[in-house]
Structures are given as structure tokens and as C-alpha cells.
Enzyme design. Structure first.
Site, PDB file in Angstrom:
ATOM      1  N   CYS A  33       0.845  -1.210   0.000  1.00 33.54           N
ATOM      2  CA  CYS A  33       0.000   0.000   0.000  1.00 33.54           C
ATOM      3  C   CYS A  33       0.877   1.256   0.000  1.00 33.54           C
ATOM      4  CB  CYS A  33      -0.904  -0.020   1.233  1.00 33.54           C
ATOM      5  SG  CYS A  33      -1.724   1.550   1.559  1.00 33.54           S
ATOM      6  N   CYS A  71       0.346   3.114   3.660  1.00 30.14           N
ATOM      7  CA  CYS A  71       0.643   2.524   4.966  1.00 30.14           C
ATOM      8  C   CYS A  71       1.949   3.087   5.537  1.00 30.14           C
ATOM      9  CB  CYS A  71       0.738   1.001   4.849  1.00 30.14           C
ATOM     10  SG  CYS A  71      -0.841   0.146   5.046  1.00 30.14           S
ATOM     11  N   HIS A 131      -4.687   0.200   7.854  1.00 30.86           N
ATOM     12  CA  HIS A 131      -5.089   0.043   6.462  1.00 30.86           C
ATOM     13  C   HIS A 131      -6.559  -0.365   6.355  1.00 30.86           C
ATOM     14  CE1 HIS A 131      -4.201  -0.842   2.211  1.00 30.86           C
ATOM     15  NE2 HIS A 131      -4.954  -1.905   2.347  1.00 30.86           N
ATOM     16  N   ASN A 189     -12.957  10.730  -1.127  1.00 32.96           N
ATOM     17  CA  ASN A 189     -13.546   9.769  -2.062  1.00 32.96           C
ATOM     18  C   ASN A 189     -13.438   8.430  -1.388  1.00 32.96           C
ATOM     19  OD1 ASN A 189     -14.144  11.397  -4.235  1.00 32.96           O
ATOM     20  ND2 ASN A 189     -12.107  11.154  -5.134  1.00 32.96           N
ATOM     21  N   SER A 237      -8.646   5.464  -5.265  1.00 32.72           N
ATOM     22  CA  SER A 237      -7.548   4.688  -5.837  1.00 32.72           C
ATOM     23  C   SER A 237      -6.961   3.678  -4.858  1.00 32.72           C
ATOM     24  CB  SER A 237      -6.454   5.647  -6.306  1.00 32.72           C
ATOM     25  OG  SER A 237      -6.001   6.431  -5.215  1.00 32.72           O
ATOM     26  N   HIS A 240      -6.770   2.239   1.658  1.00 31.14           N
ATOM     27  CA  HIS A 240      -6.275   2.791   2.926  1.00 31.14           C
ATOM     28  C   HIS A 240      -7.043   4.090   3.196  1.00 31.14           C
ATOM     29  CE1 HIS A 240      -2.886   3.020   5.942  1.00 31.14           C
ATOM     30  NE2 HIS A 240      -3.639   4.073   6.174  1.00 31.14           N
ATOM     31  N   HIS A 247      -8.338   7.509   3.589  1.00 27.71           N
ATOM     32  CA  HIS A 247      -7.665   8.789   3.407  1.00 27.71           C
ATOM     33  C   HIS A 247      -8.615   9.800   2.793  1.00 27.71           C
ATOM     34  CE1 HIS A 247      -7.429   6.955  -0.575  1.00 27.71           C
ATOM     35  NE2 HIS A 247      -7.310   8.174  -1.053  1.00 27.71           N
ATOM     36  N   GLN A 255      -8.559  14.104   0.987  1.00 31.11           N
ATOM     37  CA  GLN A 255      -7.694  15.035   0.270  1.00 31.11           C
ATOM     38  C   GLN A 255      -8.081  16.464   0.611  1.00 31.11           C
ATOM     39  OE1 GLN A 255      -6.609  14.249  -3.830  1.00 31.11           O
ATOM     40  NE2 GLN A 255      -7.955  12.474  -3.849  1.00 31.11           N
ATOM     41  N   HIS A 262     -20.935  23.375   6.416  1.00 32.54           N
ATOM     42  CA  HIS A 262     -21.693  22.145   6.220  1.00 32.54           C
ATOM     43  C   HIS A 262     -20.882  21.160   5.394  1.00 32.54           C
ATOM     44  CE1 HIS A 262     -22.634  24.752   2.771  1.00 32.54           C
ATOM     45  NE2 HIS A 262     -22.754  23.635   2.067  1.00 32.54           N
TER      46      HIS A 262
HETATM   47  P1  H2U Z   1      -8.225   9.181  -4.143  1.00 31.49           P
HETATM   48  O1  H2U Z   1      -8.651   9.861  -2.886  1.00 31.49           O
HETATM   49  O2  H2U Z   1      -9.135   9.473  -5.296  1.00 31.49           O
HETATM   50  O3  H2U Z   1      -7.983   7.728  -3.937  1.00 31.49           O
HETATM   51  O4  H2U Z   1      -6.781   9.779  -4.541  1.00 31.49           O
HETATM   52  C1  H2U Z   1      -5.626   9.525  -3.788  1.00 31.49           C
HETATM   53  C2  H2U Z   1      -4.610  10.595  -4.071  1.00 31.49           C
HETATM   54  O5  H2U Z   1      -3.351  10.170  -3.550  1.00 31.49           O
HETATM   55  C3  H2U Z   1      -4.410  10.885  -5.547  1.00 31.49           C
HETATM   56  O6  H2U Z   1      -4.684  12.247  -5.759  1.00 31.49           O
HETATM   57  C4  H2U Z   1      -2.330  10.592  -4.393  1.00 31.49           C
HETATM   58  C5  H2U Z   1      -2.939  10.554  -5.775  1.00 31.49           C
HETATM   59  O7  H2U Z   1      -2.341  11.542  -6.610  1.00 31.49           O
HETATM   60  N1  H2U Z   1      -1.180   9.719  -4.218  1.00 31.49           N
HETATM   61  C6  H2U Z   1       0.052  10.250  -3.908  1.00 31.49           C
HETATM   62  O8  H2U Z   1       0.175  11.466  -3.781  1.00 31.49           O
HETATM   63  N2  H2U Z   1       1.116   9.409  -3.718  1.00 31.49           N
HETATM   64  C7  H2U Z   1       1.056   8.062  -3.857  1.00 31.49           C
HETATM   65  O9  H2U Z   1       2.054   7.377  -3.677  1.00 31.49           O
HETATM   66  C8  H2U Z   1      -0.217   7.395  -4.215  1.00 31.49           C
HETATM   67  C9  H2U Z   1      -1.397   8.284  -4.390  1.00 31.49           C
HETATM   68 ZN    ZN Z   2      -2.381   1.010   3.742  1.00 28.70          ZN
END
Ligand code: H2U
Ligand code: ZN
Length: 346
Positions: A47, A50, A113, A153, A161, A164, A166, A168, A296
């Protein structure tokens, strides 16, 4: 009226949604979503997110033990000192473009994870909320930032993607489309009615009660009257607080509680890790007071009638306007009826 086709008005975006309750029982022979693979490991050596692992962008994560924030290795926006070329304005042309700067970061909820938001202890959910608030205040303080968008997301169905858990944050030099619509609508409403739009709306929903899913002393989660997604939720503050950094300790606590309640009810609905896109709408980062704005969050989940059948926003939705079958009232009733204890913890 609510048993036959009608349209409902969203006063935040000033757009309409078509509601067709008579259609809710139509048969489905189309796409079936895959259900999430059960039993993720606590740590996955492959991952990118992680603790201690190497990311796709070559950097190695530290051995973090709580919330972990890093600059997105594939950022959609770059800071003003960076590589974005300067604006080329051609006012006499229909080909209008302008430079856009900003920053993108990734916020991991915990080293685990396998634990999504509803499975985290309330104190860890609060730590996530505090990280979102900290990012908001740090990024808002920059002269090149006009708006901070915090979002998650969740699930492959929403294009996430990596399992794990997360979220943004994208901070941009201009106010993006959706918050810009809400800013205009809330400003006009305050000017006309001398009250914030969302507080008047909350009063009305509280009086009626039928669309409320969960509530506590400082926040309420409800299926908005104008919901587009089948189980869409609007989670709103009870006072005109404009952004996450302005919340009191008691409000952070209450917000964590409602996050746990909402995401637990979502998972319990179809006994699956419920996919969604979720995000906060905060006032613009212009250093000005925003008496019109009420902090909100919107939850936009795609699932419609089971863990495997989703709503598609296609055809009429793309070309004309959003449309839904089950009413906001019946969605709220179902979300109220499921247990507030997570099915994995029962
Ligand atoms: P999602 O929330 O749509 O899964 O996007 C994960 C983000 O994590 C995505 O914008 C970033 C991708 O660019 N990412 C990194 O910055 N480094 C990584 O090693 C994997 C994913
Ligand atoms: Zn992970």
C-alpha cells in the site's frame, strides 16, 4: 404532490431536481457493482499509504501513528512559485483561460489500512477533523489561496484509488464552481431575509422532522429536500460558523459524533462499506467575515438499492437535469431505521 412527478428547488445552488417517485420499483438488469473484498489486513506492504512504505512518487512514509498529511505526489494544482504559466488573457476571444495555482495534499486517517471512518474510535475521528481544520487554516493564510476544499472519495465505485482510509485537500487560487454558487445564493438570501439560508432551512426541517437522520447539540444530518443522490446527506452546523478552524472544542466533539453516526448508518444500510464522495463547504479564504455562511458537509453516495446496484448520472441527468426515484423522505426514514451500531461491531 409528492407521489407523482415533481421538481424540487435547491436554494444553495439555485438548481432544480426532478423527482419521479412512481418509478422506484422499475426492474434492473444493468450493471452490478463489485462488493468490497472482505477482510483487509491491518498493514499492507504493497500500500502506498501505509506507515513506512514507499509511495508511488518515490518518497517513503514515516512510521506515523495517528493522522498523516503529505503533499500529493501527483498534484492537480501547483503553488504560485511553481511551474504554472502566467495567465494569457484574450478578452476578445471565446477561448478564455487563466492561470490557476494551488496545493493538493493527502490526509491519511490512521496507520490502520483496514479501518474506515465509522470503525475508528471517536477520538481518532476528532483527530481527522482537527487535521482538516489545521489544513484549512494553514492553506487559507496563503496569499495565493482563495478556497480550501476538503473531501474524501470512499470506495472503488467513487474512483478511490486506494482502500487505505484517506481524504484530500485541494486549495486553489480561485473559488471553484460549487462553492461559488453557494456563496452567491447564501449572500443574496442573507441580504433579503437578514438570516443565513441554512439556519432558516434547518429550522424548517427541525419543525417537520421527516428528513432528519441524526442530530446533536451542535450539528444535524438530514437528507435534503432537494437531494439528487439516493441517500445524499447534508450535515450542517447549528450556528453561522463559516469554517472548520472556527469550531469550538465542544463542536469538534459533536461533529465527530455525527460523522460516526452518519457513516455507521450508511454502512448498515446495505451491510457494506458504503461508497461516497464527501466534502466540506466552508467560506472562501479571503480573511473577510462571512455572516451568510454556515459550515456544512455534503455526502454524495452512489448506491441505490443494494450493495451492488448504483445510480448512474447519465442521459437526462447529463443533458437536462438531475433526476431521482426514491424520495428524500423515504431515504431519510430508511437511514433512521438502521442501527447506529456498526454491523461489524455487533
Ligand atoms: P483518491 O482519494 O481518489 O484515492 O486519490 C488519492 C490521491 O493520492 C491521488 O490524488 C495521491 C494521488 O495523486 N497519491 C500520492 O500522492 N502518492 C502516492 O504514492 C499514491 C497516491
Ligand atoms: Zn495502507
Amino acid at each position: 404532490m409528492f407521489n407523482s412527478p415533481h421538481r424540487r428547488f435547491n436554494p444553495l445552488t439555485r438548481e432544480w431536481v426532478l423527482v419521479s417517485p412512481q418509478r422506484a420499483k422499475r426492474p434492473w438488469q444493468g450493471q452490478v457493482e463489485k462488493t468490497a473484498a472482505p477482510g483487509l489486513p491491518q498493514y499492507d506492504p504493497t500500500c502506498y499509504l501505509c506507515p513506512g512504505n514507499q509511495r508511488a512518487g518515490e518518497v517513503r512514509n514515516p512510521a506515523y501513528d495517528s493522522v498523516f498529511v503529505f503533499d500529493n505526489d501527483f498534484a492537480a494544482l501547483l503553488p504560485v512559485e511553481g511551474q504554472t504559466p502566467q495567465a494569457k488573457n484574450q478578452p476578445a476571444s471565446l477561448l478564455t483561460a487563466e492561470a490557476e495555482n494551488g496545493l493538493c495534499r493527502v490526509i491519511c486517517f490512521s496507520p490502520r489500512h483496514d479501518l474506515t471512518l465509522p470503525e475508528l474510535p471517536p477520538a481518532q475521528i476528532e483527530a481527522v477533523l482537527c487535521a482538516w481544520a489545521q489544513q484549512t487554516s494553514d492553506l487559507s493564510a496563503r496569499a495565493d489561496i482563495a478556497y480550501v476544499q476538503v473531501f474524501e472519495n470512499k470506495g472503488a465505485a467513487m474512483g478511490c484509488s486506494n482502500p487505505h482510509p484517506h481524504s484530500q485537500v485541494w486549495a486553489s487560487g480561485h473559488i471553484p464552481n460549487e462553492p461559488a454558487k453557494e456563496l452567491a445564493a447564501q449572500r443574496d438570501y442573507l441580504a433579503e431575509h437578514k438570516r443565513p439560508l441554512l439556519l432558516d432551512y434547518l429550522d424548517e426541517e427541525t419543525r417537520l422532522g421527516q428528513r432528519i437522520v441524526a442530530t446533536n447539540a451542535h450539528f444535524t444530518a438530514l437528507v435534503p429536500f432537494w437531494a439528487v443522490w439516493p441517500f445524499e446527506i447534508l450535515l450542517t452546523a447549528h450556528r453561522p460558523v463559516a469554517s472548520l478552524p472556527q469550531l469550538t472544542d465542544a463542536e469538534f466533539h459533536a461533529l465527530a459524533d455525527l460523522f460516526k453516526q452518519v457513516t455507521t448508518r450508511y454502512d448498515n444500510l446495505f451491510q457494506t462499506s458504503f461508497p461516497y464522495s464527501m466534502g466540506f463547504h466552508q467560506a472562501p479564504a479571503d480573511g473577510q467575515p462571512h455572516p451568510e455562511w454556515v459550515l456544512h458537509a455534503h455526502f454524495y453516495p452512489p448506491l441505490l438499492r443494494s450493495a451492488t446496484v448504483r445510480k448512474f448520472m447519465v442521459g437526462y441527468e447529463m443533458l437536462a437535469m438531475p433526476q431521482r426515484d426514491i424520495t428524500a423522505e423515504s431515504a431519510a426514514t430508511r437511514l433512521r431505521e438502521v442501527s447506529e451500531t456498526h454491523y461489524k461491531q455487533r
